[in-house]
Design a protein around this motif. Structure first.
Motif, PDB file in Angstrom:
ATOM      1  N   ARG A 126     -12.056 -38.512   5.713  1.00  0.00           N
ATOM      2  CA  ARG A 126     -10.703 -38.390   6.259  1.00  0.00           C
ATOM      3  C   ARG A 126     -10.702 -38.200   7.773  1.00  0.00           C
ATOM      4  O   ARG A 126      -9.648 -38.083   8.379  1.00  0.00           O
ATOM      5  CB  ARG A 126      -9.968 -37.218   5.610  1.00  0.00           C
ATOM      6  CG  ARG A 126      -9.618 -37.507   4.153  1.00  0.00           C
ATOM      7  CD  ARG A 126      -8.805 -36.401   3.560  1.00  0.00           C
ATOM      8  NE  ARG A 126      -9.720 -35.586   2.750  1.00  0.00           N
ATOM      9  CZ  ARG A 126      -9.525 -34.341   2.415  1.00  0.00           C
ATOM     10  NH1 ARG A 126      -8.456 -33.703   2.802  1.00  0.00           N
ATOM     11  NH2 ARG A 126     -10.402 -33.692   1.685  1.00  0.00           N
ATOM     12  N   ILE A 127     -11.877 -38.165   8.383  1.00  0.00           N
ATOM     13  CA  ILE A 127     -11.975 -38.005   9.835  1.00  0.00           C
ATOM     14  C   ILE A 127     -12.211 -39.387  10.435  1.00  0.00           C
ATOM     15  O   ILE A 127     -13.315 -39.922  10.392  1.00  0.00           O
ATOM     16  CB  ILE A 127     -13.123 -37.039  10.208  1.00  0.00           C
ATOM     17  CG1 ILE A 127     -12.869 -35.666   9.612  1.00  0.00           C
ATOM     18  CG2 ILE A 127     -13.264 -36.951  11.714  1.00  0.00           C
ATOM     19  CD1 ILE A 127     -13.996 -34.671   9.825  1.00  0.00           C
ATOM     20  N   ASN A 128     -11.137 -39.972  10.981  1.00  0.00           N
ATOM     21  CA  ASN A 128     -11.222 -41.318  11.529  1.00  0.00           C
ATOM     22  C   ASN A 128     -10.988 -41.373  13.025  1.00  0.00           C
ATOM     23  O   ASN A 128     -11.248 -42.396  13.650  1.00  0.00           O
ATOM     24  CB  ASN A 128     -10.230 -42.246  10.822  1.00  0.00           C
ATOM     25  CG  ASN A 128     -10.583 -42.386   9.352  1.00  0.00           C
ATOM     26  OD1 ASN A 128     -11.735 -42.625   9.017  1.00  0.00           O
ATOM     27  ND2 ASN A 128      -9.613 -42.203   8.481  1.00  0.00           N
ATOM     28  N   THR A 129     -10.465 -40.298  13.588  1.00  0.00           N
ATOM     29  CA  THR A 129     -10.184 -40.264  15.022  1.00  0.00           C
ATOM     30  C   THR A 129     -10.635 -38.924  15.588  1.00  0.00           C
ATOM     31  O   THR A 129     -10.821 -37.960  14.837  1.00  0.00           O
ATOM     32  CB  THR A 129      -8.677 -40.413  15.299  1.00  0.00           C
ATOM     33  OG1 THR A 129      -7.998 -39.264  14.782  1.00  0.00           O
ATOM     34  CG2 THR A 129      -8.103 -41.677  14.671  1.00  0.00           C
ATOM     35  N   LEU A 158     -20.362 -39.321  13.130  1.00  0.00           N
ATOM     36  CA  LEU A 158     -19.111 -39.353  13.906  1.00  0.00           C
ATOM     37  C   LEU A 158     -19.241 -40.284  15.107  1.00  0.00           C
ATOM     38  O   LEU A 158     -18.281 -40.961  15.469  1.00  0.00           O
ATOM     39  CB  LEU A 158     -18.733 -37.938  14.354  1.00  0.00           C
ATOM     40  CG  LEU A 158     -18.333 -36.986  13.221  1.00  0.00           C
ATOM     41  CD1 LEU A 158     -18.171 -35.569  13.743  1.00  0.00           C
ATOM     42  CD2 LEU A 158     -17.061 -37.458  12.531  1.00  0.00           C
ATOM     43  N   ARG A 159     -20.430 -40.355  15.711  1.00  0.00           N
ATOM     44  CA  ARG A 159     -20.645 -41.256  16.855  1.00  0.00           C
ATOM     45  C   ARG A 159     -20.507 -42.726  16.438  1.00  0.00           C
ATOM     46  O   ARG A 159     -20.189 -43.572  17.258  1.00  0.00           O
ATOM     47  CB  ARG A 159     -22.033 -41.035  17.455  1.00  0.00           C
ATOM     48  CG  ARG A 159     -22.109 -39.873  18.391  1.00  0.00           C
ATOM     49  CD  ARG A 159     -23.458 -39.853  19.124  1.00  0.00           C
ATOM     50  NE  ARG A 159     -23.675 -38.538  19.656  1.00  0.00           N
ATOM     51  CZ  ARG A 159     -24.569 -37.659  19.227  1.00  0.00           C
ATOM     52  NH1 ARG A 159     -25.387 -37.965  18.238  1.00  0.00           N
ATOM     53  NH2 ARG A 159     -24.686 -36.483  19.778  1.00  0.00           N
ATOM     54  N   GLN A 160     -20.763 -43.003  15.160  1.00  0.00           N
ATOM     55  CA  GLN A 160     -20.603 -44.378  14.685  1.00  0.00           C
ATOM     56  C   GLN A 160     -19.131 -44.769  14.648  1.00  0.00           C
ATOM     57  O   GLN A 160     -18.798 -45.937  14.699  1.00  0.00           O
ATOM     58  CB  GLN A 160     -21.231 -44.537  13.304  1.00  0.00           C
ATOM     59  CG  GLN A 160     -22.733 -44.467  13.334  1.00  0.00           C
ATOM     60  CD  GLN A 160     -23.361 -44.524  11.952  1.00  0.00           C
ATOM     61  OE1 GLN A 160     -22.672 -44.701  10.953  1.00  0.00           O
ATOM     62  NE2 GLN A 160     -24.670 -44.378  11.888  1.00  0.00           N
ATOM     63  N   LYS A 161     -18.257 -43.764  14.584  1.00  0.00           N
ATOM     64  CA  LYS A 161     -16.822 -44.041  14.549  1.00  0.00           C
ATOM     65  C   LYS A 161     -16.222 -44.071  15.952  1.00  0.00           C
ATOM     66  O   LYS A 161     -15.332 -44.860  16.224  1.00  0.00           O
ATOM     67  CB  LYS A 161     -16.103 -42.987  13.713  1.00  0.00           C
ATOM     68  CG  LYS A 161     -16.479 -43.018  12.245  1.00  0.00           C
ATOM     69  CD  LYS A 161     -15.713 -41.978  11.468  1.00  0.00           C
ATOM     70  CE  LYS A 161     -16.087 -42.038   9.989  1.00  0.00           C
ATOM     71  NZ  LYS A 161     -15.219 -41.216   9.168  1.00  0.00           N
ATOM     72  N   TRP A 162     -16.685 -43.171  16.848  1.00  0.00           N
ATOM     73  CA  TRP A 162     -16.204 -43.098  18.229  1.00  0.00           C
ATOM     74  C   TRP A 162     -17.177 -42.269  19.048  1.00  0.00           C
ATOM     75  O   TRP A 162     -18.077 -41.645  18.519  1.00  0.00           O
ATOM     76  CB  TRP A 162     -14.791 -42.513  18.298  1.00  0.00           C
ATOM     77  CG  TRP A 162     -14.723 -41.047  17.991  1.00  0.00           C
ATOM     78  CD1 TRP A 162     -14.916 -40.025  18.855  1.00  0.00           C
ATOM     79  CD2 TRP A 162     -14.487 -40.448  16.721  1.00  0.00           C
ATOM     80  NE1 TRP A 162     -14.818 -38.824  18.210  1.00  0.00           N
ATOM     81  CE2 TRP A 162     -14.542 -39.044  16.885  1.00  0.00           C
ATOM     82  CE3 TRP A 162     -14.231 -40.938  15.443  1.00  0.00           C
ATOM     83  CZ2 TRP A 162     -14.364 -38.154  15.858  1.00  0.00           C
ATOM     84  CZ3 TRP A 162     -14.046 -40.042  14.423  1.00  0.00           C
ATOM     85  CH2 TRP A 162     -14.106 -38.674  14.623  1.00  0.00           C
ATOM     86  N   SER A 164     -17.024 -31.471  24.542  1.00  0.00           N
ATOM     87  CA  SER A 164     -16.319 -30.418  23.806  1.00  0.00           C
ATOM     88  C   SER A 164     -16.540 -30.566  22.299  1.00  0.00           C
ATOM     89  O   SER A 164     -16.781 -29.577  21.598  1.00  0.00           O
ATOM     90  CB  SER A 164     -14.830 -30.475  24.136  1.00  0.00           C
ATOM     91  OG  SER A 164     -14.117 -29.546  23.365  1.00  0.00           O
ATOM     92  N   ASP A 165     -16.456 -31.814  21.812  1.00  0.00           N
ATOM     93  CA  ASP A 165     -16.701 -32.068  20.387  1.00  0.00           C
ATOM     94  C   ASP A 165     -18.114 -31.628  20.001  1.00  0.00           C
ATOM     95  O   ASP A 165     -18.312 -30.959  18.991  1.00  0.00           O
ATOM     96  CB  ASP A 165     -16.556 -33.566  20.055  1.00  0.00           C
ATOM     97  CG  ASP A 165     -15.125 -34.063  20.172  1.00  0.00           C
ATOM     98  OD1 ASP A 165     -14.196 -33.237  20.089  1.00  0.00           O
ATOM     99  OD2 ASP A 165     -14.948 -35.291  20.352  1.00  0.00           O
TER     100      ASP A 165
END
Length: 124
Positions: free
Chosen positions: A92-95, A61-65, A70-71
């Motif tokens: 499907r998780i892009n943001t 997920l860090r590679q995407k943002w 909290s996350d």
């Protein structure tokens, strides 16, 4: 004389029984200790595997943002089944909003019941 021999015999027998009891108690203690160690190791390995999955998920997920505190906290609180569910929909998780939606679905009891029913019917 006979009474003295009998008393010596009883003392020796009592001593031998006490020695055997100590030996068996020691063996029982070792067995319980070994079982405890094995159980602890299994728990530790299971927890380590779960933490490893969560770490890999966070890294993906860090590679995407950039993940917020909290996350990260929400991801750390997931159980293994929930981590697996997130991984299944990872593409499907892009943001960050997509991630929050997925985490919300996991915590929603109604969705959990539907999801559980869906999984159980998919085998039929």
């Amino acid at each position: 004389m006979m009474e003295e021999k009998r008393m010596d015999f009883l003392k020796d027998t009592s001593y031998a029984i006490a020695k055997m009891r100590m030996k068996y108690d020691e063996m029982d203690e070792k067995t319980v200790y070994k079982k405890g160690i094995k159980k602890g190791m299994r728990k530790g390995v299971k927890k380590g595997v779960k933490q490893g999955k969560i770490s890999l998920l966070k890294e993906l997920l860090r590679q995407k943002w950039e993940l917020t505190e909290s996350d990260e906290k929400d991801l750390d609180s997931l159980n293994e089944e929930e981590v697996n569910q997130i991984v299944q929909v990872l593409n499907r998780i892009n943001t960050p909003k997509d991630l929050q939606d997925q985490l919300k679905k996991l915590s929603d009891p109604k969705h959990q019941a539907e999801n559980h029913a869906q999984f159980s019917f998919s085998h039929d």
